[in-house]
Write a protein that holds these residues in place. Structure first.
Motif: not given
Length: 830
Positions: A623-625, A562-587
């Motif tokens: 969810r991505s972009a 798998p590739g490497r995401a950037e600007s990854v941060e935790s959303i406490t108790g809900q999930g995680v967010r980051g940027r991958y290939r220039g797109e915002d990703v929420f999990i």
């Protein structure tokens, strides 16, 4: 009222042996509860063995409370001492009880128990006495009994003594010394029997002094040691069974029934000798553990290798373990790979592969594949091990010490039989005196009344009762130790064998505690590979356990990393967010997407997420972009063989098997259904588990709690029996549990329950035989049964209960149920 919490480590507050003493911990909590501002004080094992203090910060500052706890802990630790002192040979059950009574009468002794295998566990007030004085007291008793001096054995005292290793068979003989050494009483019993036989045969051809002389010899050999014990008991104003036997033998002689009196002494002394054989067998089975660790170790100093005694090893030393050698110490592998046979310590039937640990790993933090124990056997590869514990502090040494202490603990049935004897023996003497004067009421000669009284005296002596329970308990404890299960005394052994309900912690007990991805459901027009690639790229930057499971699933499925995401941060108790290939990703959970900006979750994605949640999965929406890519479902992995274990426990008679979990109810229900549990309770906090265990105890009477001994300690403490898994690697589990499964293997649990069931059955059988024989013989002798027949029945029942108890040492796994494959495992460590 505002409330804050402060957690303090008990081993720091009570740095000596007191940290393992319930009395000391209880006194500490009671003292602190009385302090103004302290709302509650209790033991909390969620993070480690700790004291949890609830307090009002307006009345007392945390620093004040900490200082107060340390001050009171030091005071209690300085006040109370704890010692485990071992006599070199077993005792009669009656003698051990008498010795315990004597010890309790010593000034300064708070609690004392002495086991028939010769182990004394003493708690004492340091201001009034000390361990050397108590050891000297026991030495004086040992000298009076013809023993060698007592010592701090089986790992020494809990305070400061180093381990004292016994060689196999050392000090296991009879307590009576003599011309034939430890076998003197057995030889005397056989000589007594021989003299009786010669006298009886001579009586067919000769009369007068010749048969009488041989009967007299039989009396001398058969009654010598019994007389010594009876005199000692009478000096202490105790009427024990030995006294009853001597009075009966003397009465038979007074009536001219020399042969019957001699037969009584022959069988009684033989029964004594066999009691010691039973105690010696149980003791040797346990002492064999102490002999497992080697006496020498190969220590590396630079490039040189030197041979040193294991007692000389220090924490941090590097030892070389050659192929097929025993490990000299607990430690962490730093060089080499091998398979280590851990059966002597953990009971695991298959050798465990070992490999070097990361440089920063400690013994406590290292994985099982990097951790080794003293007394285990290396395989074909050479290992270099960094020593983590001194010889007196290894898991093996501590197990031997704890089993020695368990020998001295009296089970509920034992306490009952002790009380019964104390009342029954004087009652028998009173009845015998009354029967001796029956000739005043019934028209018969005094000789007939006296003979009947002596026959009743033989019949009513509870010899079999005295040995029936301790022999079974000690045999059960010894057999459990050989099978990698530490049982701390007869109480837990009996209770575990009578349970109908059992509760399990979920994570780490029934499940691996390592979730895995079970479902990958891409949205319409999205491939499974793209979904996993984007999810893994973001989750790879997270340290959450669920993230690791996603990365593992992607690695196993994708052809490229798998590739490497950037600007990854935790959303406490809900999930995680980051940027991958220039797109915002929420999990994250469905709730995450209700709380953030962007398009709502499509109905098909929502329905899949809800379906997976209902089936017990932990759900992650990706969810991505702004586009929803799909749903991942994760589930904790059940332990290997967990379902089989549950089935075996059902076969052993456990009716209610409950799983307690902090996960949501859906997850708990899914795991419970998969494993075959009767019920599951989800969404529980540690305090909720405690309350549930209390409720189960009210409903079922007795309940066991199975956990890892650390974060489940409060619930285990409130259960009738606390069972800890993986105790070989956990100091807390060893200290807190009533029953400790040394290996991190749930499959040892049916063995422990089955053995406890068998032990409970043997105890009931022995009580039935011993009490039933007394109930039969008393009326039988009153109505004319002869002394000779009474002697044969009476002493035969004693031999029967001893032989029945010794069967437990040969207990095979699967004896009480379909424990598939266990017999093979039993051969390897039994």
């Amino acid at each position: 009222m505002p409330e804050e919490k402060l957690r303090l480590e008990i081993p720091v507050l009570l740095p000596g042996a007191a940290d393992a003493c319930e009395r000391c911990v209880e006194e500490l909590t009671q003292v602190l509860k009385r302090r103004p501002g302290v709302i509650d004080a209790h033991v909390d094992g969620r993070e480690d063995a700790r004291l949890c203090l609830h307090f009002d910060p307006a009345l007392i500052a945390p620093s004040q409370l900490r200082a107060l706890a340390e001050q009171q802990g030091a005071r209690i630790d300085a006040k109370f001492g704890h010692a485990t002192i071992r006599l070199p040979r077993p005792l009669h059950a009656r003698a051990s009880r008498s010795l315990a009574d004597d010890l309790r009468g010593v000034r300064g002794v708070v609690r004392a128990e002495v086991g028939p295998t010769g182990v004394a566990v003493v708690e004492f007030d340091r201001g009034l006495t000390d361990e050397p004085a108590l050891t000297a007291y026991l030495n004086n008793h040992a000298a009076a009994l013809g023993q060698a001096p007592a010592s701090a054995g089986a790992g020494g005292s809990r305070d400061e003594h180093a381990g004292h290793k016994h060689k196999p068979g050392e000090g296991n003989g009879h307590k009576h010394g003599g011309v034939f050494g430890e076998r003197t009483e057995l030889v005397f019993a056989l000589l007594s029997g021989l003299a009786l036989l010669v006298g009886w045969l001579a009586s067919f051809r000769l009369s007068g002094p010749v048969p009488l002389a041989f009967y007299g010899l039989s009396y001398i050999f058969g009654g010598y040691f019994t007389l010594r014990e009876a005199v000692d008991n009478l000096r202490k104003r105790r009427f024990e069974i030995d006294t009853l036997m001597l009075v009966a033998a003397a009465g038979a002689a007074a009536l001219g029934e020399w042969a019957e009196g001699a037969l009584l002494l022959v069988l009684f002394s033989l029964g004594h000798a066999l009691e010691h054989y039973a105690m010696g067998r149980a003791r040797r089975a346990i002492e064999a553990l102490a002999a497992l660790a080697p006496e020498r170790a190969s220590r590396r100093r630079g490039e040189a290798i030197e041979e040193v005694a294991v007692e000389a090893l220090e924490v941090g030393d590097i030892v070389l373990v050659r192929p097929n050698e025993r490990l000299p110490a607990d430690g962490v592998v730093i060089i080499g790979e091998s398979a280590v046979n851990q059966a002597p310590v953990t009971g695991e039937s298959v050798p465990v592969d070992k490999s070097p640990a990361p440089q920063e790993a400690t013994f406590e933090s290292a994985e099982a594949s990097h951790r080794v124990f003293a007394g285990t056997i290396n395989g074909a590869g050479a290992l270099e091990v960094r020593v983590a514990r001194r010889a007196s502090e290894t898991t093996l040494a501590r197990v031997v010490t704890m089993v020695a202490e368990a020998e001295a603990q009296r089970s509920p049935t034992q306490r009952f039989t002790d009380k019964f004897e104390r009342i029954f023996v004087p009652a028998v003497l009173l009845m015998v005196v009354m029967l001796m004067f029956a000739w005043l009421v019934v028209d018969e000669p005094f000789s007939v009344s006296f003979y009947r009284a002596m026959a009743v005296l033989v019949a009513a002596s509870p010899c079999a009762l005295a040995i029936s329970v301790p022999s079974a308990v000690l045999s059960g404890v010894a057999r459990a130790g050989r099978g990698g299960v530490l049982v701390k005394g007869g109480g837990p052994l009996e209770n575990l064998g009578t349970l109908k309900a059992l509760a399990f912690d979920k994570t780490g007990t029934l499940t691996e505690g390592r979730p895995r991805v079970t479902d990958v459901v891409p949205a319409i027009g999205v491939t499974k590979e793209r979904l996993l690639d984007i999810a893994a790229a973001v989750e790879a930057q997270s340290d959450h356990p669920l993230a690791a499971a996603v990365v593992t699933a992607a690695t196993e499925t994708l052809t490229a990393a798998p590739g490497r995401a950037e600007s990854v941060e935790s959303i406490t108790g809900q999930g995680v967010r980051g940027r991958y290939r220039g797109e915002d990703v929420f999990i994250g959970k469905l709730k995450l997407f209700e709380a953030i900006d962007g398009p709502p979750v499509p109905e098909e994605v929502r329905s899949e997420a809800e379906r997976l949640a209902r089936s017990g999965r932990t759900v992650m929406v990706v969810r991505s972009a702004g586009a929803y890519l799909g749903v991942l479902g994760l589930l904790d992995t059940p332990r290997e063989g967990a379902a089989e274990v549950i089935a075996q426990l059902r076969g052993l008679g456990l009716k209610r098997l409950v799983m307690l979990s902090g996960d949501n109810q859906g997850v708990a229900d899914a795991i419970a259904s998969q494993l075959g549990l009767t019920e599951a309770r989800g969404g529980l906090m540690p305090e909720d588990k405690v309350e549930f265990i209390k409720t189960m105890r009210e409903q079922e009477g007795r309940v066991a709690m199975v956990g890892d001994g650390v974060n489940d300690a409060p619930a285990m403490a409130n259960a009738t029996v606390g069972v800890a898994m993986g105790a070989a690697g956990s100091d807390v589990a060893l200290e807190t549990a009533d029953v400790a499964l040394m290996a991190d293997d749930l499959r040892r649990l049916p063995f422990a329950v089955g053995l406890s069931r068998r032990t409970s059955a043997v105890i009931k059988q022995n009580l039935f035989v011993s009490l039933g024989m007394v109930a039969f013989l008393i009326p039988a002798t009153i109505f004319g049964l002869k002394i000779g027949a009474a002697v044969i029945f009476h002493e035969g029942s004693t031999l029967l209960v001893v032989a029945n108890a010794l069967r437990l040492l040969a207990y095979r796994e699967g004896s009480l149920g379909a424990l598939g494959g266990s017999a093979t495992r039993d051969k390897q460590h039994g």
